[in-house]
Design an enzyme around this catalytic site. Sequence first.
Site, short mmCIF file in Angstrom:
data_model
loop_
_atom_site.label_atom_id
_atom_site.label_comp_id
_atom_site.label_asym_id
_atom_site.label_seq_id
_atom_site.Cartn_x
_atom_site.Cartn_y
_atom_site.Cartn_z
N THR A 46 5.21 -1.35 6.08
CA THR A 46 5.00 -1.49 4.64
C THR A 46 4.19 -0.29 4.17
O THR A 46 3.90 0.63 4.93
CB THR A 46 4.24 -2.79 4.32
OG1 THR A 46 2.85 -2.63 4.68
CG2 THR A 46 4.83 -3.97 5.08
N CYS A 47 3.79 -0.31 2.90
CA CYS A 47 3.05 0.82 2.36
C CYS A 47 1.66 0.95 2.97
O CYS A 47 1.04 2.01 2.86
CB CYS A 47 2.95 0.71 0.84
SG CYS A 47 2.23 -0.82 0.25
N ASN A 48 1.15 -0.09 3.60
CA ASN A 48 -0.19 -0.02 4.18
C ASN A 48 -0.23 -0.51 5.63
O ASN A 48 -1.31 -0.84 6.13
CB ASN A 48 -1.18 -0.84 3.35
CG ASN A 48 -1.54 -0.15 2.06
OD1 ASN A 48 -2.20 0.88 2.06
ND2 ASN A 48 -1.08 -0.70 0.95
N ARG A 49 0.94 -0.55 6.30
CA ARG A 49 0.94 -1.18 7.63
C ARG A 49 2.14 -0.71 8.44
O ARG A 49 3.24 -0.54 7.91
CB ARG A 49 1.00 -2.69 7.44
CG ARG A 49 1.00 -3.52 8.71
CD ARG A 49 0.89 -4.99 8.35
NE ARG A 49 -0.32 -5.23 7.59
CZ ARG A 49 -1.54 -5.34 8.13
NH1 ARG A 49 -1.68 -5.28 9.44
NH2 ARG A 49 -2.60 -5.54 7.37
N GLU A 116 -1.32 -10.90 -1.53
CA GLU A 116 -0.23 -10.27 -2.27
C GLU A 116 1.11 -10.81 -1.79
O GLU A 116 1.30 -11.10 -0.62
CB GLU A 116 -0.31 -8.74 -2.16
CG GLU A 116 -0.19 -8.20 -0.74
CD GLU A 116 1.18 -7.61 -0.45
OE1 GLU A 116 2.08 -7.77 -1.30
OE2 GLU A 116 1.34 -7.04 0.62
N GLY A 191 13.09 4.28 -9.13
CA GLY A 191 13.39 3.48 -7.94
C GLY A 191 14.03 2.16 -8.30
O GLY A 191 13.75 1.59 -9.36
N ARG A 194 12.66 -2.23 -3.15
CA ARG A 194 11.98 -3.51 -2.94
C ARG A 194 10.89 -3.81 -3.96
O ARG A 194 10.61 -4.97 -4.26
CB ARG A 194 11.39 -3.54 -1.52
CG ARG A 194 10.37 -2.44 -1.26
CD ARG A 194 10.05 -2.35 0.22
NE ARG A 194 9.05 -1.32 0.49
CZ ARG A 194 8.75 -0.87 1.69
NH1 ARG A 194 9.41 -1.36 2.71
NH2 ARG A 194 7.84 0.04 1.88
#
EC number: 1.2.1.70
Length: 463
Positions: A46-49, A116, A191, A194
């Site tokens: 993901t964006c942070n993981r 979130e 975009g 997702r």
Amino acid sequence: MLICFSASHKNAGFDMLERLSANANQAAPRILEGHDAVKGAVVVATCNRFEAYLDLDAPDGSSPVEVVHEAVRAVGSVADLDAAELRQTFGFVHGNAVAGHLFSVASGLESVVVGEGEIAGQVKRSLELARAEGTTTPELERLFQRASQTSRRVKNETELGGEGRSLVRLALDLAESRVTDWAQTRTLLVGTGRFAGASLAALRDRGVTDVVVYSPSGRGTKFAANHGIEPVSAAAYASVAASVDLIVTCTTADRQVVDRDLLRAGRAAQAEASALPVIGDAEPLLHADRRQLVVDLGLPRNVAPDVVEVPGVELLDLETIKIHAPLEEFAATDAARSIVLHDARAFGESGEEQRLAPAVVALRKHVFDILDAEIERAASRGDDDGRTEAALRHMAGVLLHTPMVRSRELARSGDQRAWIDGLDALFGIAPAAAAQTGADRGAASAPADPAATSAAQHTRSAG
């Protein structure tokens, strides 16, 4: 044996996460190629993981360190990152503790914005990708399906399930001070992936009505039609990007889609259309007092850092959003963690019972083989009215009841070896060696509390 290694906003720099995320689709197949002991792999990016969940076929008594090191090397090779640096960065979880970690992640408890909502869908899509690539296993399927069930429970039963908990909404909260009137804010959404739908919904919740969409992959027309907005063509993109008040990027493109040159070109085109002079790199009078906000929700970065060199442009990216993430709401978070703890423990217990299944089958076969022989003997003596058979079957069920109960109790406590040894000592029943090995592995890898907090189980190296 289940193993997870992870890098997140808690232990890794943004640049490393960006590299890992950009190459995530290649990671699972490469991990499987690296060592025969890896039966399956699912990667969550993901964006942070970035996390890799592995199902290992580790021989009895062996250490998984070599296998894990090889998996880390595989990840490093696809992301062009040093394996030694990754080992120092990754957190590692093993055995039944993996369930507690994934359930916590899927429920949003490990996110920048606690609770979130997007993460549950990302976890689900990770499993779907692994299925498509053929890298999942029955145990990983069970793990990820239970994670989805737990995330739904957290959403439905705690305050963390409330509307509005997302990176998108946090970003717009931070943008509040820079926006005079949301209803008058002209917005370009870049975009259709997702986050695009969630971004559009969050914008509309704030009263934004003037939204257009551009898709680097050419899907803008379909997305626009589905959401009642206008698409932007590639030819008009620079001009539109320069004219709006707010740009929100959330594309999965592997290149930066907004940069200094794009905005300058768009502004120059507008100035030319308005017959305003442009001298060198000077800002056209048309834009002299413009303020423009660019929100970058993409990973890899959608927006080049040099956009701030354009007069009046401010950039709000994931690194900035992370700094301003709100503190956890402790009561709701505690309730969510209780659900995760319960479900992770239940996952571990059911797993131990499954590992004991071959021994249970062996005992039942032993008893019912004797039962069938006695029924056949009774029938040969002329006892064919069914009463003897019914009595024998009832007695077999009564005799098996206590051993079955004890098998579940011992499996849940991680002591299924005692049950298997008891069968051998009393009846001479020895399940297949493979089943015994699986049971031994489960007992060896299971901690006393299968859902102990992830902080206690993370280490800085696989050794």
